[in-house]
Design an enzyme around this catalytic site. Structure first.
Site, PDB file in Angstrom:
ATOM      1  N   ASP A 104       0.867   5.103  -8.403  1.00  0.00           N
ATOM      2  CA  ASP A 104      -0.416   5.074  -7.667  1.00  0.00           C
ATOM      3  C   ASP A 104      -0.362   5.912  -6.396  1.00  0.00           C
ATOM      4  OD1 ASP A 104       0.177   1.760  -6.165  1.00  0.00           O
ATOM      5  OD2 ASP A 104       1.242   3.669  -6.026  1.00  0.00           O
ATOM      6  N   HIS A 150      -0.579  -0.870  -4.141  1.00  0.00           N
ATOM      7  CA  HIS A 150       0.365  -0.369  -3.110  1.00  0.00           C
ATOM      8  C   HIS A 150       0.130  -1.073  -1.775  1.00  0.00           C
ATOM      9  CE1 HIS A 150       3.018   3.373  -2.903  1.00  0.00           C
ATOM     10  NE2 HIS A 150       3.007   3.012  -1.648  1.00  0.00           N
ATOM     11  N   TYR A 207       9.962   7.200  -6.686  1.00  0.00           N
ATOM     12  CA  TYR A 207       8.943   8.233  -6.488  1.00  0.00           C
ATOM     13  C   TYR A 207       9.479   9.449  -7.231  1.00  0.00           C
ATOM     14  CZ  TYR A 207       6.052   6.043  -2.838  1.00  0.00           C
ATOM     15  OH  TYR A 207       5.180   5.243  -2.148  1.00  0.00           O
TER      16      TYR A 207
HETATM   17  C1  LIG Z   1       4.187  -2.701   3.322  1.00  0.00           C
HETATM   18  C2  LIG Z   1       4.688  -1.472   2.636  1.00  0.00           C
HETATM   19  C3  LIG Z   1       4.463  -1.311   1.273  1.00  0.00           C
HETATM   20  C4  LIG Z   1       4.939  -0.174   0.601  1.00  0.00           C
HETATM   21  C5  LIG Z   1       5.660   0.813   1.341  1.00  0.00           C
HETATM   22  C6  LIG Z   1       5.903   0.666   2.711  1.00  0.00           C
HETATM   23  C7  LIG Z   1       5.413  -0.481   3.358  1.00  0.00           C
HETATM   24  C8  LIG Z   1       5.676  -0.637   4.817  1.00  0.00           C
HETATM   25  N1  LIG Z   1       6.054   1.973   0.682  1.00  0.00           N
HETATM   26  S1  LIG Z   1       5.375   3.372   1.271  1.00  0.00           S
HETATM   27  O1  LIG Z   1       5.944   3.632   2.552  1.00  0.00           O
HETATM   28  O2  LIG Z   1       5.598   4.458   0.338  1.00  0.00           O
HETATM   29  O3  LIG Z   1       3.923   3.076   1.307  1.00  0.00           O
HETATM   30  C9  LIG Z   1       6.262   1.891  -0.660  1.00  0.00           C
HETATM   31  C10 LIG Z   1       7.141   2.797  -1.351  1.00  0.00           C
HETATM   32  O4  LIG Z   1       7.928   3.530  -0.738  1.00  0.00           O
HETATM   33  N2  LIG Z   1       7.093   2.787  -2.715  1.00  0.00           N
HETATM   34  C11 LIG Z   1       6.293   1.915  -3.428  1.00  0.00           C
HETATM   35  O5  LIG Z   1       6.291   1.943  -4.663  1.00  0.00           O
HETATM   36  N3  LIG Z   1       5.510   0.990  -2.789  1.00  0.00           N
HETATM   37  C12 LIG Z   1       5.514   0.961  -1.441  1.00  0.00           C
HETATM   38  N4  LIG Z   1       4.803  -0.016  -0.784  1.00  0.00           N
HETATM   39  C13 LIG Z   1       3.957  -0.966  -1.556  1.00  0.00           C
HETATM   40  C14 LIG Z   1       4.746  -2.224  -1.941  1.00  0.00           C
HETATM   41  O6  LIG Z   1       5.698  -1.926  -2.946  1.00  0.00           O
HETATM   42  C15 LIG Z   1       3.823  -3.288  -2.490  1.00  0.00           C
HETATM   43  O7  LIG Z   1       2.986  -2.732  -3.469  1.00  0.00           O
HETATM   44  C16 LIG Z   1       2.976  -3.922  -1.379  1.00  0.00           C
HETATM   45  O8  LIG Z   1       3.727  -4.052  -0.204  1.00  0.00           O
HETATM   46  C17 LIG Z   1       2.516  -5.301  -1.817  1.00  0.00           C
HETATM   47  O9  LIG Z   1       1.652  -5.814  -0.869  1.00  0.00           O
HETATM   48  P1  LIG Z   1       2.097  -6.834   0.297  1.00  0.00           P
HETATM   49  O10 LIG Z   1       2.770  -5.999   1.327  1.00  0.00           O
HETATM   50  O11 LIG Z   1       0.795  -7.407   0.755  1.00  0.00           O
HETATM   51  O12 LIG Z   1       3.008  -7.865  -0.304  1.00  0.00           O
END
Ligand SMILES: Cc1cc2c(cc1C)[n+](S(=O)(=O)[O-])c1c(=O)[nH]c(=O)nc-1n2C[C@H](O)[C@H](O)[C@H](O)COP(=O)(O)O
Length: 501
Positions: free
Chosen positions: A272, A363, A244
Site C-alpha cells: 500500500d 498503513h 519494502y
Molecule cells: C506508526 C507507524 C506505522 C508504520 C510505519 C511507521 C510508523 C511510525 N512504517 S512507515 O514509516 O513506512 O510508515 C511502516 C513501514 O516501514 N512498513 C510498513 O509496512 N508499515 C509501516 N507502518 C504501518 C504499520 O505496519 C501498521 O500498518 C500500522 O501501524 C497499524 O496501525 P496502528 O499504528 O494504529 O496500530
C-alpha cells in the site's frame, strides 16, 4: 608493545573540519571519519542533511535513521578514513530546542508506569515526553488524518451480542499464526525508525515480544540492523519480515534470502506504499532538511519538504505489481503475505496469485486518506470468501487502530486470524522502555481474558460472527480534526468589511 598495537595516528577534529564542502565532504559517525563527497548525490535523504554536518560529528543525527551497518554496507571501504581523536573534535553547540527544557520537566513529572491502565494511556504520556520530531513521525497520518481516526473509530461501530451461562472458568487466549503458536492473537507490526523513540530501537520490542510469546514483524526501515533484531531474539522466538520492495530486485532478493536463512517465518510484502504518504506533522518537524531532494540522482524535482518518510523511502519500487508475485514465490519458501490490501477484489486476486495471506490495512492511516479501516474491509471480505468456501484458503490479518482487546475480539469474531498493533507499543517503548512494552502487553492480555469471559467464550476458536452486530460499520462519520487550518480559518465573526456609510 604487543604485536597488534599498531598505534594508527588518529585523525584530529581540525583535519576533518577542513573537509566541509560539497567539493570535499567528510563526516564523523561513531568516532570514525568518512569521505562522503561522492556519495552526496546518492544519499536518499538528499545532500543537504549531510552537508549540514560536513566536517563535523554527525552521530546523533545519523543513529535513529540508519542501521549501524549502513556505512559498511553502502560506503566503499576506501572512503572509511579511520578513527578520530574525539577529544580534538569541537562538539557542536546544539541549537537549543526551546521546548527541550519544558520536555525535560514533563519527563520529571510524567506518571509512573503503574498509572497506565490501557494502551491509550501510553499515547497520552508519549505525546508529552517524546521529542517533537519523534512524536511527529510516529503519530502522523496522511492528509487530514481522517483514516487515522477512522481506524479506531470503526471499532466503536461494532457491538457485542454476548452469550451467557457458558462455562468460562478457564480462558485460553492462545492462537496459531502461520503455524506458530502464540499466547495472544496479535503481533507487533512493522513500524520504521524505532530509535526515534528509544535509543535501543526495535530490539526493545523484540524482548517484549519474547516475554509475552507474540510475534514481531521486523521492518525494512528499522533503525537497528536486521541482524541486530534477529540476534536479539531468544530461543525459538518467531519473527516475520516486512518488506519494502526495492527497485533493484537483486537487493530485494538478497534481503529475502538472508531473512529466510536467519529463520524468519513469514514474508509480508507491503503493497500500500508505492509512495509514502504525505504526513504533514512529519513534514513540519525538523526532518524537512532530511527529506530534501531525495530523487536528485534521477534529477527529477520532488517536493523538498517531505519529512523523514520520503527521505528514507526513495528506493521503494512504485512499479511493483501482480506480475512480480510468481518471482517472489520462486525465491523463498517462507509464507508470503500482502500487507496493505484494501478491498475484497484484491483478496480474491491474492488467493488466485497463490500467496499465503493478506493484512487488511491502510498503513495506520499514513497512506491514502479516506481509505477504509481494516476492520471494515474485513467485514466486506469474509462473507465473500465464505461464499466461495475460501475462508481457510489463506490467513487474514488486519491492523490499524487496535487499542483494546475488544478490538481484537471483534476482528476474530469476523474471521481474522489475528491483528497487528503498531503505535501503542512504540509509545509504550518511547515513554517507559521495555517495562512499558511489557506492561502494555500484560494490560492487553488481562483485557482479553476478561472480555472473552464476558462475551461467553473460553477459547479463540469459539469467537464467531453471531457474537457481534456490525450494522453500523458502513456509517462513515468523518470527525473533522480540530487542528486543521480549514477549521481555524473559518470565522463567521469576521465578515466582509461593513461598507462605510
Ligand atoms: C506508526 C507507524 C506505522 C508504520 C510505519 C511507521 C510508523 C511510525 N512504517 S512507515 O514509516 O513506512 O510508515 C511502516 C513501514 O516501514 N512498513 C510498513 O509496512 N508499515 C509501516 N507502518 C504501518 C504499520 O505496519 C501498521 O500498518 C500500522 O501501524 C497499524 O496501525 P496502528 O499504528 O494504529 O496500530
Amino acid at each position: 608493545h604487543d604485536s597488534n598495537d599498531t598505534q594508527k595516528v588518529k585523525l584530529t577534529g581540525d583535519e576533518v573540519a577542513k573537509h566541509n564542502s560539497r567539493e570535499s565532504c567528510w563526516v564523523i559517525v561513531q568516532g570514525r571519519a568518512y569521505d562522503v563527497t561522492e556519495f552526496l548525490p546518492e544519499h536518499p535523504g538528499g545532500p543537504k542533511i549531510i552537508l549540514k554536518y560536513a566536517g563535523k560529528d554527525a552521530t546523533e543525527e545519523f543513529e535513529p535513521i540508519h542501521p549501524p551497518d549502513t556505512l559498511d554496507k553502502y560506503l566503499d571501504k576506501s572512503k572509511h578514513l579511520g578513527e578520530v581523536d574525539m577529544n580534538t573534535v569541537k562538539q557542536e553547540k546544539k541549537e537549543e530546542d526551546p521546548d527541550e527544557q519544558e520536555r525535560q520537566e514533563r519527563i520529571r513529572r510524567m506518571p509512573i508506569l503503574e498509572q497506565c491502565y490501557n494502551l491509550m494511556d501510553f499515547e497520552a504520556v508519549a505525546r508529552k515526553v517524546m521529542k517533537k520530531t519523534a512524536w511527529a513521525y510516529y503519530s502522523s497520518g496522511a492528509d487530514d488524518e481522517i483514516t487515522l481516526r477512522e481506524n479506531h473509530n470503526a471499532f466503536h461501530k461494532i457491538w457485542f451480542r454476548p452469550r451467557i451461562l457458558q462455562d468460562v472458568e478457564h480462558i485460553d487466549t492462545s492462537a496459531t499464526m502461520l503455524g506458530t503458536k502464540v499466547d495472544m492473537p496479535y503481533y507487533v507490526t512493522a513500524t520504521a525508525l524505532g530509535k526515534l523513540g528509544h535509543p535501543e530501537g526495535e530490539v526493545v520490542l523484540t524482548r517484549g515480544a519474547k516475554k509475552h510469546n507474540v510475534i514481531q514483524m521486523i521492518p525494512t526501515l528499522a533503525s537497528c540492523s536486521f541482524d541486530e533484531i534477529i540476534d536479539a531474539a531468544e530461543g525459538d522466538q518467531v519473527q516475520w519480515l516486512q518488506l519494502y520492495v526495492n527497485k533493484n530486485r537483486d537487493i530485494t532478493k538478497r534481503i529475502v534470502e538472508h531473512a529466510e536463512k536467519r529463520g524468519c517465518k513469514g514474508l509480508f510484502i507491503t503493497v500500500d506504499a508505492p509512495q509514502l504518504g504525505r504526513r504533514e506533522k512529519d513534514m513540519r518537524s525538523k526532518f524537512d532538511d532530511v527529506g530534501s531532494n531525495v530523487q536528485s540522482s534521477s534529477g527529477s524535482e520532488v517536493d523538498r519538504s517531505q519529512g523523514a518518510a520520503r527521505a528514507i523511502s526513495s528506493f521503494i519500487d512504485p512499479a511493483l505489481s501482480w506480475k512480480d508475485i510468481p518471482w517472489f514465490l520462486s525465491i523463498t519458501k517462507m509464507p508470503i503475505l500482502l500487507k496493505g490490501v484494501q478491498c475484497v477484489e484484491d483478496v480474491i486476486r491474492a488467493v488466485e496469485a497463490g500467496v499465503h495471506g493478506v493484512v487488511l490495512s491502510n498503513h495506520g492511516g499514513r497512506q491514502l486518506d479516506f481509505a477504509r479501516s481494516g476492520i471494515e474491509v474485513l467485514a466486506e471480505v469474509m462473507p465473500v470468501l465464505r461464499e466461495r468456501g475460501w475462508q481457510d484458503r489463506i490467513e487474514i490479518y488486519i491492523d490499524g487502530g487496535v487499542r483494546r482487546a475488544t478490538d481484537i475480539i471483534k476482528a476474530l469474531c469476523l474471521g481474522a486470524k489475528g491483528v497487528g498493533i503498531g503505535r501503542p507499543f512504540l509509545y509504550a517503548m518511547s515513554a517507559y522502555g521495555l517495562p512499558g512494552v511489557d506492561r502494555a502487553m500484560q494490560l492487553l492480555k488481562d483485557e482479553m481474558e476478561m472480555n472473552m469471559r464476558l462475551i461467553g467464550c473460553s477459547k479463540i476458536s469459539e469467537l464467531n460472527p453471531t457474537l457481534i452486530d456490525t450494522r453500523g460499520l458502513g456509517m462513515h462519520t468523518a470527525p473533522v480534526p480540530r487542528d486543521t487550518l480549514g477549521y481555524n480559518v473559518y470565522d463567521p465573526l469576521i465578515g466582509p468589511k461593513e461598507k462605510s456609510k
